[in-house]
Motif scaffolding. Structure first.
Motif, PDB file in Angstrom:
ATOM      1  N   VAL A 133      15.742  17.326 -43.372  1.00  8.68           N
ATOM      2  CA  VAL A 133      16.381  16.366 -44.281  1.00  8.68           C
ATOM      3  C   VAL A 133      16.411  15.208 -43.718  1.00  8.68           C
ATOM      4  CG1 VAL A 133      17.577  18.428 -45.759  1.00  8.68           C
ATOM      5  CG2 VAL A 133      18.642  17.452 -43.738  1.00  8.68           C
ATOM      6  N   GLY A 134      15.890  14.630 -42.843  1.00 13.39           N
ATOM      7  CA  GLY A 134      15.884  13.169 -42.956  1.00 13.39           C
ATOM      8  C   GLY A 134      15.851  12.999 -41.238  1.00 13.39           C
ATOM      9  N   VAL A 135      14.955  11.344 -40.886  1.00 18.53           N
ATOM     10  CA  VAL A 135      14.291  11.000 -40.027  1.00 18.53           C
ATOM     11  C   VAL A 135      15.149   9.915 -39.732  1.00 18.53           C
ATOM     12  CG1 VAL A 135      12.854  10.312 -40.756  1.00 18.53           C
ATOM     13  CG2 VAL A 135      12.697  11.606 -38.559  1.00 18.53           C
ATOM     14  N   TYR A 136      15.659   9.517 -38.203  1.00 16.30           N
ATOM     15  CA  TYR A 136      15.667   8.152 -38.446  1.00 16.30           C
ATOM     16  C   TYR A 136      14.786   7.098 -37.842  1.00 16.30           C
ATOM     17  CZ  TYR A 136      20.667   8.528 -36.852  1.00 16.30           C
ATOM     18  OH  TYR A 136      21.182   9.020 -37.313  1.00 16.30           O
ATOM     19  N   ARG A 137      13.811   7.191 -37.040  1.00  8.60           N
ATOM     20  CA  ARG A 137      12.459   6.765 -37.356  1.00  8.60           C
ATOM     21  C   ARG A 137      11.206   7.223 -38.931  1.00  8.60           C
ATOM     22  NH1 ARG A 137      11.392   2.483 -33.961  1.00  8.60           N
ATOM     23  NH2 ARG A 137      12.290   3.111 -31.942  1.00  8.60           N
ATOM     24  N   ALA A 138      11.501   6.209 -39.554  1.00  7.88           N
ATOM     25  CA  ALA A 138      11.350   7.456 -41.221  1.00  7.88           C
ATOM     26  C   ALA A 138       9.841   7.485 -41.011  1.00  7.88           C
ATOM     27  CB  ALA A 138      10.905   5.829 -42.373  1.00  7.88           C
ATOM     28  N   PHE A 139       9.240   8.655 -41.289  1.00  2.00           N
ATOM     29  CA  PHE A 139       8.193   8.987 -41.961  1.00  2.00           C
ATOM     30  C   PHE A 139       8.092   9.571 -40.260  1.00  2.00           C
ATOM     31  CE2 PHE A 139       8.382   5.468 -44.547  1.00  2.00           C
ATOM     32  CZ  PHE A 139       7.893   5.637 -46.252  1.00  2.00           C
ATOM     33  N   ASN A 140       8.683  10.026 -39.603  1.00  3.94           N
ATOM     34  CA  ASN A 140       7.842  10.817 -38.554  1.00  3.94           C
ATOM     35  C   ASN A 140       8.209  12.232 -39.265  1.00  3.94           C
ATOM     36  OD1 ASN A 140       8.284   8.739 -36.655  1.00  3.94           O
ATOM     37  ND2 ASN A 140       9.316   9.804 -34.886  1.00  3.94           N
ATOM     38  N   ASP A 141       8.693  12.684 -40.403  1.00  6.76           N
ATOM     39  CA  ASP A 141       8.953  13.421 -39.789  1.00  6.76           C
ATOM     40  C   ASP A 141       7.498  13.804 -41.383  1.00  6.76           C
ATOM     41  OD1 ASP A 141       9.493  11.599 -42.387  1.00  6.76           O
ATOM     42  OD2 ASP A 141      11.042  13.014 -42.660  1.00  6.76           O
ATOM     43  N   VAL A 142       7.168  13.365 -41.849  1.00  6.43           N
ATOM     44  CA  VAL A 142       6.045  13.254 -42.973  1.00  6.43           C
ATOM     45  C   VAL A 142       4.796  13.368 -42.650  1.00  6.43           C
ATOM     46  CG1 VAL A 142       4.443  12.003 -44.348  1.00  6.43           C
ATOM     47  CG2 VAL A 142       6.715  11.798 -44.968  1.00  6.43           C
ATOM     48  N   ALA A 143       4.948  12.365 -40.867  1.00  4.94           N
ATOM     49  CA  ALA A 143       3.339  12.697 -39.875  1.00  4.94           C
ATOM     50  C   ALA A 143       3.590  14.582 -39.556  1.00  4.94           C
ATOM     51  CB  ALA A 143       3.772  12.092 -38.967  1.00  4.94           C
ATOM     52  N   MET A 144       5.252  14.987 -38.858  1.00  3.86           N
ATOM     53  CA  MET A 144       4.871  16.090 -38.370  1.00  3.86           C
ATOM     54  C   MET A 144       4.800  16.684 -39.569  1.00  3.86           C
ATOM     55  SD  MET A 144       8.369  18.052 -36.983  1.00  3.86           S
ATOM     56  CE  MET A 144       7.780  17.481 -35.387  1.00  3.86           C
ATOM     57  N   ARG A 145       4.609  16.918 -40.418  1.00  2.00           N
ATOM     58  CA  ARG A 145       4.476  18.167 -41.643  1.00  2.00           C
ATOM     59  C   ARG A 145       3.174  18.224 -42.291  1.00  2.00           C
ATOM     60  NH1 ARG A 145       5.340  15.551 -47.596  1.00  2.00           N
ATOM     61  NH2 ARG A 145       3.551  14.842 -46.764  1.00  2.00           N
ATOM     62  N   ASP A 146       2.485  17.107 -42.001  1.00  2.00           N
ATOM     63  CA  ASP A 146       0.828  16.839 -42.313  1.00  2.00           C
ATOM     64  C   ASP A 146       0.753  17.498 -40.890  1.00  2.00           C
ATOM     65  OD1 ASP A 146       1.707  16.094 -44.445  1.00  2.00           O
ATOM     66  OD2 ASP A 146       1.110  13.849 -43.629  1.00  2.00           O
ATOM     67  N   ALA A 147       0.999  17.122 -39.575  1.00  2.00           N
ATOM     68  CA  ALA A 147      -0.422  17.257 -38.743  1.00  2.00           C
ATOM     69  C   ALA A 147      -0.094  19.182 -38.334  1.00  2.00           C
ATOM     70  CB  ALA A 147       0.736  16.794 -37.055  1.00  2.00           C
ATOM     71  N   ILE A 148       1.248  19.970 -38.645  1.00  2.00           N
ATOM     72  CA  ILE A 148       1.612  21.315 -38.900  1.00  2.00           C
ATOM     73  C   ILE A 148       0.574  21.824 -39.982  1.00  2.00           C
ATOM     74  CG2 ILE A 148       3.184  22.994 -39.856  1.00  2.00           C
ATOM     75  CD1 ILE A 148       5.270  21.035 -38.119  1.00  2.00           C
ATOM     76  N   ALA A 149       0.408  21.254 -40.528  1.00  2.00           N
ATOM     77  CA  ALA A 149      -0.677  21.448 -42.431  1.00  2.00           C
ATOM     78  C   ALA A 149      -2.192  21.895 -42.199  1.00  2.00           C
ATOM     79  CB  ALA A 149       0.104  20.748 -43.403  1.00  2.00           C
ATOM     80  N   ARG A 150      -2.092  20.538 -40.900  1.00  2.00           N
ATOM     81  CA  ARG A 150      -3.325  20.458 -40.571  1.00  2.00           C
ATOM     82  C   ARG A 150      -3.671  21.099 -39.712  1.00  2.00           C
ATOM     83  NH1 ARG A 150      -4.981  13.944 -40.356  1.00  2.00           N
ATOM     84  NH2 ARG A 150      -6.520  14.701 -39.525  1.00  2.00           N
ATOM     85  N   GLY A 151      -2.712  21.691 -38.672  1.00  4.96           N
ATOM     86  CA  GLY A 151      -3.084  22.740 -37.078  1.00  4.96           C
ATOM     87  C   GLY A 151      -3.510  22.484 -35.986  1.00  4.96           C
ATOM     88  N   ILE A 152      -3.174  20.624 -36.154  1.00 10.16           N
ATOM     89  CA  ILE A 152      -2.521  19.936 -34.977  1.00 10.16           C
ATOM     90  C   ILE A 152      -2.172  20.632 -34.274  1.00 10.16           C
ATOM     91  CG2 ILE A 152      -2.943  17.668 -33.816  1.00 10.16           C
ATOM     92  CD1 ILE A 152      -3.973  16.580 -36.406  1.00 10.16           C
ATOM     93  N   ILE A 153      -0.651  20.620 -34.588  1.00  8.41           N
ATOM     94  CA  ILE A 153       0.711  21.353 -34.198  1.00  8.41           C
ATOM     95  C   ILE A 153       0.993  22.360 -34.783  1.00  8.41           C
ATOM     96  CG2 ILE A 153       0.939  19.083 -32.564  1.00  8.41           C
ATOM     97  CD1 ILE A 153       2.902  19.213 -34.693  1.00  8.41           C
TER      98      ILE A 153
END
Ligand SMILES: [Zn+2]
Length: 433
Positions: free
Chosen positions: A136-156
């Motif tokens: 529910v929020g991040v100081y560096r905008a869109f770091n959370d979008v990038a993390m979500r996508d990295a998890i969904a792609r199996g990178i982390i």
């Protein structure tokens, strides 16, 4: 507060590769895994069943029942001495930020450095049994979008994430990076969500919708963990909150509102938000409104323990918190007794990531039954996020998100602090004694 990897944890990171049921040649049916559950918590019905078998094919649950035949060649996971329940859901996390008591320390790290340092936040959360989070929020905008996508792609590795993208906040408000000299201009990603009228709120939400947010976080009142903030002050007006809910709805998104002060909570409920975060000073009228509107309360009643015990908590935050923590716990009890819809949300990042489950014991201490506490982190959480078809219970057609504990969490809710088995989307991430 960054988590160090132990050798055991590194071994666990390798497990998905070894145990994955998804290495299937194109065209071949995914192999079946049969999970034997000694005790099975049916969170939808609020009951416990014995000796159930869960058949998992690929990423999905194919069938659940007592007398299911196990297909030839199926891999069997024997949890017959354990209690099996759906993967847990934390509806209030901050995985993509530094878990640091001082927000200004964000300024000492580049966005890339923050992103790398946050990777263990995701993995320890998953290994603690949380297979989904609403972040529910991040100081560096869109770091959370990038993390979500990295998890969904199996990178982390990490939980399935639903993310906000940025905080929608008034300038110098509860979601802003405050405490800086007035002649310092922050880069855009550290002030992305600042908005000061209904139309500015709409503009930000339009941009967030385009850039991959799953839901919208607005800050209705001041905050505890923001410099120069007063948790009892009102920030967004009713007009701005209504604009947020309507604009988010145009893009199929729900809104969660951070709110401590009673009027700010009621402004948010009347505006139609899906959930109120913290809900610290909710009054009787607010409780009645939440019931009437079907608004979820997502109350982080454990993290006071971390705020007060951390040697790094800034003095102004300690003062904000001391005023509010006991009131929040009292109001949690009132809301539970009134039958308001409640979800499990910890504000993880305030406490170290991975100890989310410690909040369960506090929810029981302050009025929930153990079953209600578990439902708040499963069926209720899935309903709030809007994906009951995908997770929140163990049922045919849903994602194979399954965890197990050694004892009986309905007798001792703290069993959930020691999750022994974690499967997410059919892949085993943890299997130990
Ligand atoms: Zn938070």
């Amino acid at each position: 507060m960054h988590q160090k990897f132990s050798s055991v944890t590194i071994w666990l990171f390798l497990l998905p590769v070894l145990c994955s049921a998804q290495q299937t040649p194109a065209g071949a049916a995914a192999p079946v895994t049969a999970v034997r559950a000694g005790k099975f918590i049916d969170v939808q019905a609020g009951r416990v069943l014995a000796n159930q078998i869960i058949l998992v094919r690929g990423m999905k649950i194919e069938a659940v029942g007592a007398n299911l035949g196990i297909p030839d060649g199926a891999k069997v996971i024997d949890l017959s001495k354990m209690t099996v329940l759906p993967g847990l859901v934390d509806c209030h996390t901050h995985l993509a930020d530094l878990a640091d008591a001082e927000p200004l320390n964000v300024l000492q790290r580049s966005a890339a450095e923050t992103a790398y340092l946050a990777i263990p936040n995701a993995s320890v959360t998953l290994l603690a049994g949380f297979t989904t989070v609403r972040d529910v929020g991040v100081y560096r905008a869109f770091n959370d979008v990038a993390m979500r996508d990295a998890i969904a792609r199996g990178i982390i590795i990490g939980p399935r994430m639903y993310v906000a993208g940025a905080y929608i906040t008034i300038s110098q408000g509860a979601g802003a990076m405050t405490g800086l000299s007035p002649d310092i201009q922050l880069p855009l990603d550290l002030r992305y969500g600042e908005a000061n009228s209904p139309w500015e709120v709409r503009q930000k939400i339009r941009e967030l919708a385009h850039r991959g947010s799953d839901h919208i976080k607005v800050l209705s009142t001041g905050a505890v963990l923001t410099h120069g903030s007063n948790p009892k002050s009102i920030e967004f007006t009713p007009e701005e909150l209504r604009a947020a809910v309507e604009e988010a709805g145009n893009f199929g998104m729900r809104v969660e509102a951070h709110a401590h002060a009673a009027e700010g909570i009621k402004n948010a409920i009347r505006a139609g938000v899906a959930s109120v975060e913290h809900a610290t000073l909710i009054d009787d009228e607010g409780i009645a409104l939440a019931k009437q509107h079907g608004t979820y309360l997502d109350m982080d009643i454990y993290d006071e323990e971390c705020i007060q015990s951390s040697p790094n908590t800034p003095a102004d935050f300690l003062q904000h918190d001391r005023d509010l923590a006991e009131a929040q716990r009292r109001n949690f009890t009132k809301a539970v007794r009134a039958g308001v819809k409640m979800t499990f949300g910890t504000d993880a990042g305030v406490c170290p990531h991975g100890i989310n489950a410690r909040q369960f014991a506090f929810m029981v201490k302050y009025g929930m039954t153990p079953m209600q506490a578990i439902q708040s982190a499963t069926v209720n959480a899935a309903d709030l996020i809007g994906h009951s078809e995908l997770f929140g219970s163990i049922a045919a057609g849903k994602s194979a998100d399954i965890i197990a504990v050694a004892g009986d969490p309905l007798a001792d809710i703290r069993e959930l602090e020691h999750v022994r088995f974690v499967m997410k989307e059919g892949t085993v991430y943890k299997q130990g004694d």
